[in-house]
Design an enzyme around this catalytic site. Structure first.
Site, PDB file in Angstrom:
ATOM      1  CG  MET A 159      -1.960   1.026   1.290  1.00  0.00           C
ATOM      2  SD  MET A 159      -3.306   0.614   2.458  1.00  0.00           S
ATOM      3  CE  MET A 159      -2.430   0.364   3.988  1.00  0.00           C
ATOM      4  NE  ARG A 292      -7.430   3.786   9.516  1.00  0.00           N
ATOM      5  CZ  ARG A 292      -8.004   4.921   9.144  1.00  0.00           C
ATOM      6  NH1 ARG A 292      -9.325   5.035   9.133  1.00  0.00           N
ATOM      7  NH2 ARG A 292      -7.260   5.948   8.775  1.00  0.00           N
ATOM      8  CE1 TYR A 432       0.924  -0.742  12.319  1.00  0.00           C
ATOM      9  CE2 TYR A 432       3.023  -0.806  11.190  1.00  0.00           C
ATOM     10  CZ  TYR A 432       2.060  -1.422  11.966  1.00  0.00           C
ATOM     11  OH  TYR A 432       2.261  -2.711  12.370  1.00  0.00           O
ATOM     12  CD  GLU A 433      -2.202   0.750   7.515  1.00  0.00           C
ATOM     13  OE1 GLU A 433      -3.043   1.416   6.896  1.00  0.00           O
ATOM     14  OE2 GLU A 433      -1.213   0.244   6.970  1.00  0.00           O
ATOM     15  N   GLY A 434      -3.170   5.307  10.198  1.00  0.00           N
ATOM     16  CA  GLY A 434      -3.927   6.355  10.868  1.00  0.00           C
ATOM     17  C   GLY A 434      -3.569   6.362  12.335  1.00  0.00           C
TER      18      GLY A 434
END
Length: 580
Positions: A159, A292, A432-434
């Site tokens: 990604m 997430r 990570y991932e927000g």
């Protein structure tokens, strides 16, 4: 470095949250025996192939040389065993080579992989996200040629969002996609922090890349999603010549050293559009939501690994006199504060595991239920729980692995014991991932406002009903009382947030997410304790005291967290940076 895959605990939690009972209509061939068989097979791979490489990977790391990345020693062979077992395809569509099992079961499987070797499991985790994105938004060609290779594990996925100037703010993405005149595109730009962006474990790597056309509108509305493979894919699905993309370097990190974090350079790389032009962010969020929930389970996995090691150490290490034993020297386990830490670790792990698997069951219902109303309700509650699952569970991973270092004492600060690695590895997951702060803003800004606040109200009403049932059991009454207090605090804080927007609510977002996680986690423990009542097995008899412990040590903080939510903005503007 002890690890035993907790297949028994996972099977119990899956049963409590409704897998297979709530999913029987969508998955008629799924039963408890199938769940157990899958978990035990995955546990064997985790124990025997992945866990032994965890320390080696941390010490040796991935290597970058001559423009290519080489995986840590032993990882290639472990990946081949992973792919041969079909683990990428547990929940994938059988039409593309998957096994068609529930996402909840897949997530439970991946907890064991994350725990055994977090750095390794990041590679298939991102492949899972690519599979979901292409299954939902890919072209017929991509579904026919690319999906089966990702599902089989022959190829992996990555990604590509972040750029040097565009971290969480994806509106600033500047990678350019120029039409090539033949229906494709050429990508030019740089991406950073690309996990498993290059390696030598698979024949091809399929990069899903955010970029914008030269005439695209500014901001997030001008972002599109593209597929750019490391090796060009012909019309028969074969990987051919190298594409014009490459890793420029890999990062030297605090943890997950065996997971190559790449700077990726796109130098006119050939690419295909995924989905619709200028809708790339929406398409990418399919990957991000899947990732997430997986990252939340990473928090559970690394916490479980740290707990298991700490428990063994505490039972073996003898030191001084202890209030819980007449032995001298006593084991660390018999020192009250050490036992307190271990019980807190165990209770929070079980709560976080339950939150993540609950969200996964809801995801399955949202995708597969025949009842339209059930699909909508499941999707709404899933969306409410995902930021909690991601943030609360990864915070648990950091807290538990830190407690693991503490239990080891000075030995924990020494790398040879391995306790420090768990803490170093766990620390990335809240970022990570927000980041977890972004998850908290999502929760208060979008999720609690869904349907005028009714999605949350329905959940808290269900928790309150469970609390009242718990209160009728003498052994579980303390948890019932704690949940009643927690629900009151959560409802009051949510009402205040809905009435106070802007800075006031944003400043209280993180304590609100913690409060929500604490309450939902207590609910999960309550359901487990009710199911375990009257059982003879010691591990089931432990559910009630663990639940009471959680009520005393976690839910007791609920009123204070609610107060922090409502007072979060006070004085934020009163102290300028130069005064700190």
């Amino acid at each position: 470095m002890t690890y035993r895959a907790p297949a028994r605990d996972l099977a119990f939690t899956l049963d409590i949250v409704g897998c297979p009972s709530r999913l029987g209509q969508a998955f008629p061939d799924l039963d408890a025996d199938t769940v157990t068989a899958v978990l035990e097979a995955a546990g064997a791979l985790a124990d025997n192939a992945l866990a032994p490489l965890n320390r080696i990977g941390d010490r040796e790391g991935a290597r970058y040389e001559n423009g290519r990345v080489t995986a840590a020693p032993g990882f290639d062979q472990a990946y081949q065993a992973f792919a041969a077992g079909g683990w990428n395809g547990v929940a994938a569509d059988p039409a593309h080579g998957g096994q068609g099992l529930p996402k909840a079961l897949e997530l439970a499987v991946f907890e064991m992989f994350h725990a055994a070797n977090m750095a390794f499991s990041l590679c298939p985790m991102l492949t899972q996200a690519a599979i979901e994105a292409l299954a939902m938004n890919g072209t017929d060609r991509q579904k026919r040629l690319v999906l089966p290779k990702l599902i089989s594990g022959e190829w992996t996925g990555a990604m590509n969002l972040t750029e040097p100037q565009a971290g969480s703010d994806l509106a600033a993405v500047s990678t350019r996609a120029d039409p090539d005149g033949a229906g494709g595109y050429r990508l030019t730009g740089q991406k950073v922090f690309i996990t498993w962006g290059d390696h030598d474990m698979a024949e091809n790597i399929c990069h899903l890349v955010l970029a914008r056309l030269p005439d695209a509108p500014p901001g997030v509305k001008g972002i599109s999603l593209f597929l750019a493979a490391k090796r060009l894919i012909d019309d028969e699905g074969r990987a051919g010549a190298l594409n014009d993309l490459r890793p420029g370097s890999i990062e030297h990190k605090m943890g997950i050293n065996a997971s190559p974090t790449c700077v990726m350079l796109y130098e006119g790389a050939q690419a295909e559009l995924v989905g619709n032009l200028n809708e790339g962010l929406a398409h990418m969020f399919v990957m991000m939501n899947a990732a997430r929930l997986q990252v939340g389970m990473q928090g559970v996995g690394i916490a479980e690994r740290a707990f298991q090691q700490s428990l063994v150490f505490a039972q073996e290490r003898r030191q001084g006199r202890a209030a819980l034993s007449t032995d001298y020297p006593a084991t660390l386990y018999d020192h009250p504060d050490v036992r307190r830490m271990l019980m807190l670790m165990k209770a929070k792990i079980e709560a976080a595991r339950g939150i993540c698997l609950t969200a996964a069951v809801l995801s399955d219902l949202a995708s597969h239920s025949d009842d339209e109303g059930q699909r909508a309700a499941a999707a709404a509650r899933r969306d409410l729980l995902i930021p909690i699952a991601k943030a609360w569970s990864t915070d648990v991973g950091v807290e538990v692995s830190s407690l693991g270092v503490q239990i080891h004492g000075g030995m924990g600060f020494i790398e040879e014991t391995g306790a420090a690695q768990h803490y170093r590895d766990a620390r990335i997951a809240p970022i990570y991932e927000g980041t977890n702060g972004i998850q908290a803003l999502d929760l208060i800004g979008r999720k609690i406002a869904m349907e005028g606040g009714e999605v949350l109200k329905t959940l808290t009403a269900e928790i309150l009903a469970t609390a009242q049932t718990l209160s009728r059991s003498p052994a579980l009454q303390p948890l019932g009382a704690g949940l009643i207090q927690g629900v009151a605090a959560l409802d009051a804080a949510a009402d205040w947030l809905l009435a106070n927007r802007g800075l006031a609510s944003m400043a209280g977002a993180t304590p609100f997410l913690q409060l929500a996680g604490d309450v939902v986690g207590g609910w999960v423990l309550g359901l487990q304790a009710l199911a375990a009542e009257g059982q003879a097995a010691p591990w089931l008899q432990a559910k009630a005291p663990l639940a009471r412990f959680y009520a005393a040590h976690v839910l007791s903080h609920a009123p204070g967290l609610a107060q922090a939510v409502m007072a979060g903005a006070q004085d934020l503007e009163a102290v300028p940076a130069e005064a700190l």
